[in-house]
Design an enzyme around this catalytic site. Structure first.
Site, PDB file in Angstrom:
ATOM      1  CG  HIS A 133      -0.343   0.000   2.548  1.00 39.59           C
ATOM      2  ND1 HIS A 133       0.295   1.111   3.066  1.00 39.59           N
ATOM      3  CD2 HIS A 133      -0.258  -0.963   3.509  1.00 39.59           C
ATOM      4  CE1 HIS A 133       0.733   0.841   4.280  1.00 39.59           C
ATOM      5  NE2 HIS A 133       0.419  -0.415   4.574  1.00 39.59           N
TER       6      HIS A 133
ATOM      7  CB  CYS B 266       1.605  -3.605   4.868  1.00 38.22           C
ATOM      8  SG  CYS B 266       0.002  -4.262   5.392  1.00 38.22           S
TER       9      CYS B 266
END
Length: 219
Positions: A166, A178
């Protein structure tokens, strides 16, 4: 910026020759004691793998982990398939992968006690009545996102969940686990990914990346 042909041999091209079921591989190179990383895009043309792009990135606040656990703030290492894309923004032009525009009813469950652990769920009720922990997929950082198919088939309770590519807050701000890139670099990656080429992602240190690429030949 891509290296010139006069630079030293690429560190991963030889290992990529062991990958037989994909023609696109995203290599995330980081460390266990740093949150700085690089994202390298490789594509197979004919019989040769070629480096297409290198982008700066950040990983989890605890760096990379070979024994990922829920809530440890680390990014899991290993070789995984790349899943669908999502975002609260409309699907960008040029994206070929399945893309869902999210709203306040889309969740990713990170409650290890739930049967829905590490699953994307759509629910119009009060999520706190169903799960002790969850992520809303219309989160500000998920304007655009790509699912890393980590901890699937089978889902191991407590082994970590909701691993995505992301956009970052800043180039020095780590994630909760992430991999994050600038929005412009993320969009390039998203448009480059081609489902017909069965893209994969390998995350690790230089040594573990090479080992996972070789190991892919036995899987």
């Amino acid at each position: 910026m891509l290296p010139s042909s006069s630079e030293a041999a690429d560190p991963y091209v030889s290992g990529l020759s062991y990958v037989k079921d994909s023609r696109q591989v995203v290599v995330v190179e980081g460390g266990t004691k740093t949150t700085k990383a690089s994202v390298r895009l490789y594509e197979k043309t004919g019989s040769k793998w070629q480096l297409k792009r290198i982008s700066p990135a950040v990983t989890g606040r605890s760096g990379l982990s070979f024994t990922k656990k829920e809530g440890d703030g680390a990014t899991p290492t290993g070789l995984y398939s790349i899943g669908r894309m999502f975002g609260y923004a409309p699907k960008p032009d040029g994206v070929r992968t399945s893309y869902t525009v999210t709203n306040r009813f889309h969740y990713w469950v990170d409650d290890p006690a739930s049967a829905d652990y590490n699953k994307w769920m759509y629910d119009r009720g009060n999520p706190s009545f169903k799960w002790q922990s969850f992520e809303r997929l219309n989160h500000e950082l998920y304007k655009y996102a790509v699912v890393v198919r980590y901890n699937e088939n089978p889902v191991v309770k407590g082994a970590g969940s909701a691993i995505f590519l992301h956009r970052w807050r800043t180039g020095s701000t780590p994630t909760a686990g992430c991999i994050a890139l600038s929005e412009s670099h993320l969009l390039v990656l998203m448009k480059w990914l081609d489902p017909a080429k069965t893209p994969k992602i390998v995350i690790g240190t230089p040594d573990s990346i090479r080992a996972d690429l070789v190991k892919s030949a036995r899987q």
